[in-house]
Every structure is written in C-alpha cells, then in structure tokens.
Scaffold this active site. Sequence first.
Site, PDB file in Angstrom:
ATOM      1  N   ASP A 148     105.492 -62.881  44.967  1.00 24.92           N
ATOM      2  CA  ASP A 148     106.263 -61.504  44.931  1.00 24.92           C
ATOM      3  C   ASP A 148     107.714 -61.975  44.907  1.00 24.92           C
ATOM      4  OD1 ASP A 148     106.623 -58.619  45.298  1.00 24.92           O
ATOM      5  OD2 ASP A 148     107.348 -59.166  47.319  1.00 24.92           O
ATOM      6  N   SER A 149     108.441 -60.690  44.583  1.00 21.68           N
ATOM      7  CA  SER A 149     109.915 -61.056  44.581  1.00 21.68           C
ATOM      8  C   SER A 149     110.380 -61.318  45.387  1.00 21.68           C
ATOM      9  CB  SER A 149     110.437 -59.673  43.979  1.00 21.68           C
ATOM     10  OG  SER A 149     110.524 -58.637  44.871  1.00 21.68           O
ATOM     11  N   TYR A 165     113.269 -56.561  41.854  1.00 26.04           N
ATOM     12  CA  TYR A 165     112.735 -56.622  40.580  1.00 26.04           C
ATOM     13  C   TYR A 165     112.958 -55.146  39.782  1.00 26.04           C
ATOM     14  CZ  TYR A 165     110.638 -61.331  40.006  1.00 26.04           C
ATOM     15  OH  TYR A 165     110.251 -62.668  40.124  1.00 26.04           O
ATOM     16  N   GLY A 166     112.744 -54.222  41.105  1.00 22.25           N
ATOM     17  CA  GLY A 166     112.163 -52.988  40.653  1.00 22.25           C
ATOM     18  C   GLY A 166     113.427 -52.067  39.886  1.00 22.25           C
ATOM     19  N   CYS A 224     102.891 -57.828  43.645  1.00 16.18           N
ATOM     20  CA  CYS A 224     104.148 -57.184  43.503  1.00 16.18           C
ATOM     21  C   CYS A 224     103.568 -56.055  42.626  1.00 16.18           C
ATOM     22  CB  CYS A 224     105.023 -58.041  42.879  1.00 16.18           C
ATOM     23  SG  CYS A 224     106.420 -57.556  42.292  1.00 16.18           S
ATOM     24  N   ASN A 225     103.735 -54.641  42.783  1.00 14.14           N
ATOM     25  CA  ASN A 225     103.408 -53.655  42.065  1.00 14.14           C
ATOM     26  C   ASN A 225     104.313 -53.721  40.707  1.00 14.14           C
ATOM     27  OD1 ASN A 225     101.731 -51.639  43.843  1.00 14.14           O
ATOM     28  ND2 ASN A 225     102.822 -52.710  45.036  1.00 14.14           N
ATOM     29  N   THR A 226     105.455 -54.125  40.991  1.00 16.14           N
ATOM     30  CA  THR A 226     106.705 -54.015  39.563  1.00 16.14           C
ATOM     31  C   THR A 226     105.866 -54.903  38.652  1.00 16.14           C
ATOM     32  OG1 THR A 226     108.231 -53.563  41.203  1.00 16.14           O
ATOM     33  CG2 THR A 226     108.825 -53.945  39.033  1.00 16.14           C
ATOM     34  N   GLU A 256     114.309 -55.734  53.048  1.00 13.46           N
ATOM     35  CA  GLU A 256     114.585 -57.253  52.839  1.00 13.46           C
ATOM     36  C   GLU A 256     115.662 -57.451  53.807  1.00 13.46           C
ATOM     37  OE1 GLU A 256     113.812 -59.929  50.684  1.00 13.46           O
ATOM     38  OE2 GLU A 256     112.282 -58.699  49.930  1.00 13.46           O
ATOM     39  N   CYS A 304     104.300 -50.280  46.539  1.00 16.56           N
ATOM     40  CA  CYS A 304     105.390 -51.556  46.554  1.00 16.56           C
ATOM     41  C   CYS A 304     104.841 -52.359  47.484  1.00 16.56           C
ATOM     42  CB  CYS A 304     106.543 -50.835  46.688  1.00 16.56           C
ATOM     43  SG  CYS A 304     107.842 -52.430  46.801  1.00 16.56           S
ATOM     44  N   THR A 305     104.658 -53.689  47.367  1.00 22.35           N
ATOM     45  CA  THR A 305     104.233 -54.380  48.543  1.00 22.35           C
ATOM     46  C   THR A 305     105.088 -54.455  49.910  1.00 22.35           C
ATOM     47  OG1 THR A 305     104.965 -56.385  47.382  1.00 22.35           O
ATOM     48  CG2 THR A 305     102.441 -55.626  46.952  1.00 22.35           C
ATOM     49  N   HIS A 306     106.302 -54.209  49.536  1.00 20.04           N
ATOM     50  CA  HIS A 306     107.235 -54.101  50.609  1.00 20.04           C
ATOM     51  C   HIS A 306     107.026 -52.880  51.497  1.00 20.04           C
ATOM     52  CE1 HIS A 306     109.992 -57.073  48.253  1.00 20.04           C
ATOM     53  NE2 HIS A 306     110.691 -57.054  49.262  1.00 20.04           N
TER      54      HIS A 306
END
Length: 272
Positions: free
Chosen positions: A11-12, A43-44, A74-76, A153, A185-187
């Site tokens: 992931d980012s 990344y988004g 990561c969805n992006t 983050e 979004c995995t966040h």
Amino acid sequence: MSDPRPIGVFDSGIGGLTVVKALHELLPNENIFYLGDTARVPYGGKSAVTVERYSLEMTDMLADEDVKIIVIACNTASSLALPKLEKTLSVPVIGVIKPGAEAAIAVTRNRHVGVIGTRATIKSSAYERALRSFEPKINISARACPLLVPLIEEGWLDDDLTDRVIARYLTPLVAEGIDTLVLGCTHYPLLNGAIARFLGDKVKLVDSAGNCARAVEELLNRQLLRAPAENSGVLEVALTDAPDSFLRVAREALKLEIDQVQLREVLHPSPR
Ligand code: DGL
C-alpha cells in the site's frame, strides 16, 4: 504440499494494514511481508501514469523478497495498475476492488450503493465497473474524499475536525438515499467508528479487507501455496521512509504489534 514463502502486501502507507489484519485473522499460519510506500504517500491525488509506475516499483521490490503472491492492498493502485501488474508479474496478484464490490452487492437491500475513495480511484470508475459486473442495474453514488488519507496517516482517528470532514463528504450521499457505503480506500476502515457514528444504523459499511482475505485463501488453496499448518505466521514490515505515526496507529487502532520496521530505498527498474 505447502509453501512457507510470505504473502507480499503493498500500500502507499498504513492503509494496507487493515488488509493485513484480515489476512492474519483468517490465515494465522501465513507469513506476511508488508511494504508501505511512506516516502510517496498519498497516491490518491497522483496521475494514472505515476500510480502505475509506483505500483510496478513496489511490486518489483516485493518480488525480490521471494513472495508467493502479491496483494495490492490499495484501491488506488488496484484501480489504476492491476491489469499491468497482472501482465508483468510472475506471481499471482490480487487487488481489492472486486472483493469490495462483491461485499457491497451482498449487503445492499435498496440497490443503491455509495462509494468513497481517493480522487484517482473515483475518477477511474473502477468500482462502478466492478459493481455493474455483478449487477448491471445497481444505483451508485460515488465521491472522492481526498482529505481523509492525510488525517488517517496523521493518526487523527477520533477527532472533531475529522468528524466534520466526514460529515461534509457523506451528507450528499446520505441525501441521495444510499443504504450501503463502500470504504473504497484501505485507509478508511481506520475511521470505521467515526463514519459509523455519522451514518447511524441506516447505512451499512463495507470494506474489502475480509473479502480480499477470503480471495487470497481461495487462491492459495487452488494453487497449493498454503504455508505449513504448524507455522505461526510472522509479519515483517518495510517502509520507504521513516515510520512517524505508523507504529502508533498500527498498535492503537489495529492492535498490530510491529517490533521492527525495515527501511527500503525505492528501486527504479528500467521502463516496461
Ligand atoms: N490506501 C490507499 C487506497 O486504498 C491509498 C491512499 C492514498 O495513498 O492516497 O486507495
């Protein structure tokens, strides 16, 4: 037959740990190697070409760790780079869009699904395509929420400011009548509590972590890649820049104890 090599997850930043948690719960004997591109998160807001390049660099680094499969947590990156990664990598690759769409279809009753994600994910329409591949007539309301990843983050998971940002983003979706919201979004599962508080019980939340873990299990079984049953899975974490709030969020919000973080320099492979 068994295969002790780790599952590679990327992931980012910290978001992919929500997928790691689901993987670890479902497959406790699997070793996991997690790579977070903290030097270049988020990344988004980046272009498709850049996200594809970053994703190729990260997955090449994972391949060097001798992983048996790669999970694009990561969805992006899944939205913009999965087809290219499937073509270029020599190990099987799983993304998070299809599992998330599948989970939403299983949950919605009024056939009106909301999707939130980064700008790049929403602009790609990857969720619309995936949802419609399961159910062509589904009604979809999609919205980019670019401020959420930086707040997560930063570790502002339980905070007035974050609550106000959530209300601002989600009010129009609720007004449009969604009964299910995909955290695309995995966040975002790190804000599960705050989002659920705002939505109340009329809108169900779904994310791809659980379904993605099940897709991984199926793939490992099919390809005879399961770790030995007696193995107790180890989580290794590598980041492309200093951890900052990474360890704290992992510990407090996800209850993941990470003893040590390795630092990795991004490798720039020749263009493909
Ligand atoms: N966690 C990521 C996703 O699922 C990326 C967020 C970002 O880097 O902008 O889209």
